[in-house]
Design a protein around this motif. Structure first.
Motif, PDB file in Angstrom:
ATOM      1  N   ASN A  14     -10.866   7.631   8.823  1.00  0.00           N
ATOM      2  CA  ASN A  14      -9.597   6.738   8.461  1.00  0.00           C
ATOM      3  C   ASN A  14     -10.227   5.497   8.047  1.00  0.00           C
ATOM      4  O   ASN A  14     -11.059   4.867   8.728  1.00  0.00           O
ATOM      5  CB  ASN A  14      -8.630   6.493   9.428  1.00  0.00           C
ATOM      6  CG  ASN A  14      -7.815   7.938   9.912  1.00  0.00           C
ATOM      7  OD1 ASN A  14      -7.721   8.442   8.808  1.00  0.00           O
ATOM      8  ND2 ASN A  14      -7.096   7.759  10.868  1.00  0.00           N
ATOM      9  N   ASN A  31      -5.455   2.634   6.531  1.00  0.00           N
ATOM     10  CA  ASN A  31      -4.600   3.996   7.061  1.00  0.00           C
ATOM     11  C   ASN A  31      -4.424   3.914   8.775  1.00  0.00           C
ATOM     12  O   ASN A  31      -3.574   4.229   9.133  1.00  0.00           O
ATOM     13  CB  ASN A  31      -5.422   5.105   6.827  1.00  0.00           C
ATOM     14  CG  ASN A  31      -4.671   6.420   6.735  1.00  0.00           C
ATOM     15  OD1 ASN A  31      -3.626   6.481   7.148  1.00  0.00           O
ATOM     16  ND2 ASN A  31      -5.325   7.471   6.349  1.00  0.00           N
ATOM     17  N   THR A  32      -5.335   3.224   9.412  1.00  0.00           N
ATOM     18  CA  THR A  32      -5.394   3.022  10.686  1.00  0.00           C
ATOM     19  C   THR A  32      -4.290   2.097  11.130  1.00  0.00           C
ATOM     20  O   THR A  32      -3.495   2.459  12.025  1.00  0.00           O
ATOM     21  CB  THR A  32      -6.702   2.580  11.467  1.00  0.00           C
ATOM     22  OG1 THR A  32      -7.618   3.445  11.026  1.00  0.00           O
ATOM     23  CG2 THR A  32      -6.529   2.527  12.865  1.00  0.00           C
ATOM     24  N   ASN A  58      -0.766   4.087  10.504  1.00  0.00           N
ATOM     25  CA  ASN A  58      -0.616   5.084  11.809  1.00  0.00           C
ATOM     26  C   ASN A  58       0.049   4.565  13.045  1.00  0.00           C
ATOM     27  O   ASN A  58       0.857   4.805  13.281  1.00  0.00           O
ATOM     28  CB  ASN A  58      -2.094   5.700  11.922  1.00  0.00           C
ATOM     29  CG  ASN A  58      -2.390   6.721  10.998  1.00  0.00           C
ATOM     30  OD1 ASN A  58      -1.527   7.164  10.028  1.00  0.00           O
ATOM     31  ND2 ASN A  58      -3.626   6.999  11.067  1.00  0.00           N
ATOM     32  N   GLN A  86       3.754   4.752  14.119  1.00  0.00           N
ATOM     33  CA  GLN A  86       3.803   5.386  15.618  1.00  0.00           C
ATOM     34  C   GLN A  86       4.674   4.448  16.416  1.00  0.00           C
ATOM     35  O   GLN A  86       5.671   4.792  17.074  1.00  0.00           O
ATOM     36  CB  GLN A  86       2.448   5.433  16.296  1.00  0.00           C
ATOM     37  CG  GLN A  86       2.692   5.982  17.718  1.00  0.00           C
ATOM     38  CD  GLN A  86       1.185   6.165  18.716  1.00  0.00           C
ATOM     39  OE1 GLN A  86       0.112   5.923  17.753  1.00  0.00           O
ATOM     40  NE2 GLN A  86       1.218   6.523  19.860  1.00  0.00           N
ATOM     41  N   VAL A 115       0.070   9.665  15.587  1.00  0.00           N
ATOM     42  CA  VAL A 115       0.694   9.652  14.321  1.00  0.00           C
ATOM     43  C   VAL A 115      -0.644   9.581  13.256  1.00  0.00           C
ATOM     44  O   VAL A 115      -1.344   8.958  13.258  1.00  0.00           O
ATOM     45  CB  VAL A 115       1.307   8.486  13.846  1.00  0.00           C
ATOM     46  CG1 VAL A 115       2.087   8.556  12.284  1.00  0.00           C
ATOM     47  CG2 VAL A 115       2.874   8.622  14.740  1.00  0.00           C
ATOM     48  N   GLU A 116      -0.452  10.741  12.259  1.00  0.00           N
ATOM     49  CA  GLU A 116      -1.625  11.044  11.319  1.00  0.00           C
ATOM     50  C   GLU A 116      -0.858  10.797   9.854  1.00  0.00           C
ATOM     51  O   GLU A 116      -0.277  11.635   9.711  1.00  0.00           O
ATOM     52  CB  GLU A 116      -2.254  12.152  11.326  1.00  0.00           C
ATOM     53  CG  GLU A 116      -3.159  12.120  12.628  1.00  0.00           C
ATOM     54  CD  GLU A 116      -3.913  13.529  12.486  1.00  0.00           C
ATOM     55  OE1 GLU A 116      -3.919  14.266  11.567  1.00  0.00           O
ATOM     56  OE2 GLU A 116      -4.574  13.566  13.491  1.00  0.00           O
ATOM     57  N   VAL A 117      -0.742   9.781   9.304  1.00  0.00           N
ATOM     58  CA  VAL A 117      -0.148   9.369   7.861  1.00  0.00           C
ATOM     59  C   VAL A 117      -1.226   9.923   6.818  1.00  0.00           C
ATOM     60  O   VAL A 117      -2.417   9.451   6.985  1.00  0.00           O
ATOM     61  CB  VAL A 117       0.340   8.287   7.700  1.00  0.00           C
ATOM     62  CG1 VAL A 117       0.870   7.912   6.127  1.00  0.00           C
ATOM     63  CG2 VAL A 117       1.379   7.771   8.796  1.00  0.00           C
ATOM     64  N   CYS A 138       3.369  13.071   7.134  1.00  0.00           N
ATOM     65  CA  CYS A 138       2.830  12.285   8.216  1.00  0.00           C
ATOM     66  C   CYS A 138       2.948  13.307   9.355  1.00  0.00           C
ATOM     67  O   CYS A 138       4.033  14.345   9.387  1.00  0.00           O
ATOM     68  CB  CYS A 138       4.015  11.361   8.401  1.00  0.00           C
ATOM     69  SG  CYS A 138       3.668  10.709  10.227  1.00  0.00           S
TER      70      CYS A 138
END
Length: 123
Positions: free
Chosen positions: A4, A8-9, A12, A16, A41-43, A50
């Protein structure tokens, strides 16, 4: 699997946090258990999808009902997410039951029982 990026982190983490707020205060569906938490959560990098990992305190039926309730309320949740987070695209959310907390509690109980049995055996 791709590592990531910092962006992106951050996305996420923000998604979340907002999902947790929405679940805590906005869902009126009686199927959703009150002790529901968003574990992770992973987007996707393109912000289209997601995966939300959900943990529910309760039995198997409560977990299944909560997932069904969240899936039926996905439109409302996406709308609230779009209202609170300014992103190019509001991701389509897929709710996944996360068993890691329950697994950890069960393992902890088993370790406690084992250590108690070992202490009883020594005496």
């Amino acid at each position: 699997m791709r590592k990531n990026s910092i962006k992106n982190t951050r996305i996420n983490t923000e998604v979340q946090r907002e999902l947790s707020n929405i679940l805590r205060g906005g869902i009126k569906d009686p199927r959703v258990a009150p002790m529901t938490s968003v574990v992770a959560v992973e987007v996707a990098p393109d912000l289209k999808t997601c995966k939300a990992y959900i943990s529910v305190l309760g039995d198997k039926k409560a977990q299944e009902d909560t997932i069904k309730g969240l899936q039926s309320a996905e439109g409302f949740i996406r709308r609230e997410l779009a209202r609170t987070i300014n992103m190019r695209n509001t991701p389509e959310i897929k709710f996944i039951m996360d068993q890691s907390i329950e697994y950890g509690v069960n393992m902890s109980k088993k370790i406690d029982e084992l250590t108690r049995d070992l202490k009883d055996g020594d005496e």
